[in-house]
Design a protein around this motif. Structure first.
Motif, PDB file in Angstrom:
ATOM      1  N   GLY A  42      35.449  24.099  78.324  1.00  0.00           N
ATOM      2  CA  GLY A  42      35.966  24.157  76.965  1.00  0.00           C
ATOM      3  C   GLY A  42      37.108  25.147  76.890  1.00  0.00           C
ATOM      4  O   GLY A  42      37.321  25.934  77.809  1.00  0.00           O
ATOM      5  N   SER A  46      35.451  28.891  73.084  1.00  0.00           N
ATOM      6  CA  SER A  46      34.619  27.747  72.695  1.00  0.00           C
ATOM      7  C   SER A  46      33.133  28.085  72.722  1.00  0.00           C
ATOM      8  O   SER A  46      32.325  27.356  72.173  1.00  0.00           O
ATOM      9  CB  SER A  46      34.907  26.560  73.608  1.00  0.00           C
ATOM     10  OG  SER A  46      34.675  26.902  74.956  1.00  0.00           O
ATOM     11  N   ASP A 223      33.358  23.253  72.128  1.00  0.00           N
ATOM     12  CA  ASP A 223      34.476  23.676  71.290  1.00  0.00           C
ATOM     13  C   ASP A 223      33.910  24.348  70.054  1.00  0.00           C
ATOM     14  O   ASP A 223      32.975  23.827  69.446  1.00  0.00           O
ATOM     15  CB  ASP A 223      35.360  22.471  70.906  1.00  0.00           C
ATOM     16  CG  ASP A 223      36.749  22.911  70.443  1.00  0.00           C
ATOM     17  OD1 ASP A 223      37.031  24.124  70.452  1.00  0.00           O
ATOM     18  OD2 ASP A 223      37.548  22.032  70.066  1.00  0.00           O
TER      19      ASP A 223
END
Lengths: 268, 264
Positions: A42, A46, A223
């Motif tokens: 990510g 995140s 995320d």
């Protein structure tokens, strides 16, 4: 499917920063089977490193459960926690920050053996030599200051230290990100070999989707504190379903060889 | 591309002396052309950052420099900050933490372009817009810590080009950023040097990243230049074993997985 080795459920962690609340983890659930590699990828911020640290209980979550080998990790304390902790180890991005700067390689490897009572002082040199051998390092390295060895060797020492307690899961947090590319491949090969030989499971945290893809059975994309996509590694990379997944795939630098060759031959 | 901007001959940089002497660069011969985008590729200890510092005259005093650095592309020896802009890996360390970013950019414009304060402030605002910082007006007053890593790097780029340099040196400028932000910053640098006609030296350990936009690639290894050739040639047919090794070490999305695909 067998019961997973690691199962986290509904993990939530909120940080407060300057009056604002930032969701480090927002209702995260994930499982890792024995012998499996889950790639956790990510963008910056995140929550992937937060998740890794919560699994290690370096950070306490606000809510949610962590089960390891069927035991509720969050409910354990003291000796019971130490016993389970032996079975989970972690390797960080920068091994020099993770080591006592004055230690020798032997000191670094002796620590877990001593702390967990795994080898008597008399047995330790032989055990240390074995650990070094298992990560492809010479036993002669034991006496060297850990800061005097190369970056690749230092990360092998960190892996050897993680192996000392014979864990079932190793959390690798950007463990190859700081290595030179020619060394990185060798360390990845080592990790894959150790997994094959010992049935290790890895939680492989990285910002680099291509590296994650090369070593992971499954990939989870994070995320803003959430897992936005999970699936078999090949599927996630070939056909990402989330916006973050698509952005990560698009952002991977490609070696522009064929395209350039075409141009070069046209110009010739 | 017209002519040579800078010419390096036998450039050698040594730290320490006697037994402890360590050559960070050894006998480098390289011409950097006006307007080209040159990627300098190397692993740690290859000398790539030493090259950047040597070009900018920013080497620490204890470094000994042998060989020649000539600047046929400049009438007078170029000054770092004015004629040569730098973008480093860690914008957090390059920017002053206690001064608003607008003032830091304006300061460069005032110092090097002789602008008045209001003019410099206008220029800073325009530069923030140029590097695509959202809401440049309020960003002028922001402190570096209030910005994300990617935005900080955009500010560092704005400061680096505020003196209208003809040479921009980016030393691992995207290495600390995640891949999504990295792609944005590379696109921004590429677009800026194109639009402004700057020469770009892009220093990186990532040959794939460089392959996307460099005109020419120079490979350094153990303080020496391995080869410097047009990107297409070098990538298509590496002339040296080390370059081939670097290319083979690249891991892309199409690299075959190192594990058996089936679930354990």
């Amino acid at each position: 499917m067998r019961a997973p080795l690691l199962a986290v459920q509904g993990l939530t962690k909120t940080y407060r920063s300057g009056g604002r609340e930032v969701k480090g983890l927002d209702d995260v659930s994930l499982s890792v089977a024995a012998g499996e590699t889950i790639g956790l990828v990510g963008p910056s911020g995140s929550g992937k490193s937060t998740l890794a640290r919560v699994v290690m209980r370096l950070i306490e979550p606000d809510a949610g459960t962590i089960a390891f080998g069927g035991e509720n990790l969050g409910a354990l304390n003291g000796k019971a926690l130490r016993t389970v902790r032996k079975r989970i180890q972690m390797v960080f991005q920068d091994p020099s920050a993770a080591f006592n700067p004055r230690a020798t390689v032997a000191d670094v490897l002796a620590d877990p053996l001593r702390i967990h009572g795994l080898a008597s002082p008399a047995e330790r040199p032989r055990r240390i030599a074995q650990l070094l051998d298992s990560v492809g390092l010479s036993a002669n390295l034991a006496a060297r200051p850990v800061h005097a060895v190369s970056g690749g060797q230092r990360q092998r020492v960190a892996i050897a230290r993680a192996l000392a307690t014979e864990p079932e899961l190793i959390v690798l947090d950007e463990a190859v990100s700081a290595l030179d590319v020619t060394v990185r491949g060798q360390v990845l090969d080592l990790l894959v070999r150790l997994q094959r030989e010992r049935g290790l499971a890895y939680l492989f945290v990285s910002h680099d989707l291509a590296v994650v893809r090369a070593v992971s059975h499954r990939i989870a994309i994070m995320d803003r504190g959430r897992i936005v996509e999970t699936g078999p590694a090949g599927t996630v990379v070939a056909d990402p379903q989330s916006e973050t997944g698509r952005a990560l795939v698009a952002a991977i630098p490609r070696l522009h060889i064929s395209h350039l060759n075409r141009e070069a031959s046209q110009n010739a | 591309m017209s002519g040579v901007l800078t010419s390096l001959r036998g450039l050698t940089v040594t730290y320490g002396s006697g037994e402890a002497a360590h050559m960070a660069l050894q006998g480098l011969d390289l011409d950097i052309l006006k307007g080209e985008r040159l990627a300098v590729i190397g692993e740690s200890g290859s000398g790539k950052s030493t090259l950047a510092l040597a070009l900018g005259g920013l080497l620490p005093p204890e470094a000994r420099i042998d060989g020649r650095i000539d600047w046929p592309g400049f009438a007078a020896p170029p000054r770092a900050g004015r004629d040569i802009g730098f973008v480093f890996q860690d914008a957090g360390a390059s920017l002053n933490p206690v001064i608003p970013v607008g003032r830091q950019i304006a300061e460069v414009a005032r110092l090097h372009l002789g602008l008045s304060r209001p003019e410099a402030r206008d220029r800073a605002r325009a530069l923030l817009a140029r590097v695509r910082i959202p809401d440049p007006d309020s960003a002028l007053a922001a402190y570096p810590h209030q910005l994300s890593g990617g935005q900080r790097q955009r500010v560092a780029i704005a400061a680096a080009i505020a003196g209208e340099p003809s040479l921009l040196i980016a030393d691992e400028a995207t290495s600390a950023l995640d891949t999504i932000v990295q792609a944005e910053i590379v696109a921004l640098l590429d677009e800026l040097v194109h639009a402004e006609g700057m020469t770009l030296i892009f220093i990186t350990h990532d040959i794939a990243l460089a392959s996307g936009f460099a005109d020419r690639i120079a490979v350094l290894h153990d303080a020496r230049l391995v080869e410097a050739r047009p990107a297409a040639e070098l990538l298509g047919a590496p002339g040296q074993a080390y370059t081939a090794r670097l290319l083979a070490s690249h891991i892309g999305l199409d690299t075959p997985p190192l594990i058996a695909e089936e679930q354990p």
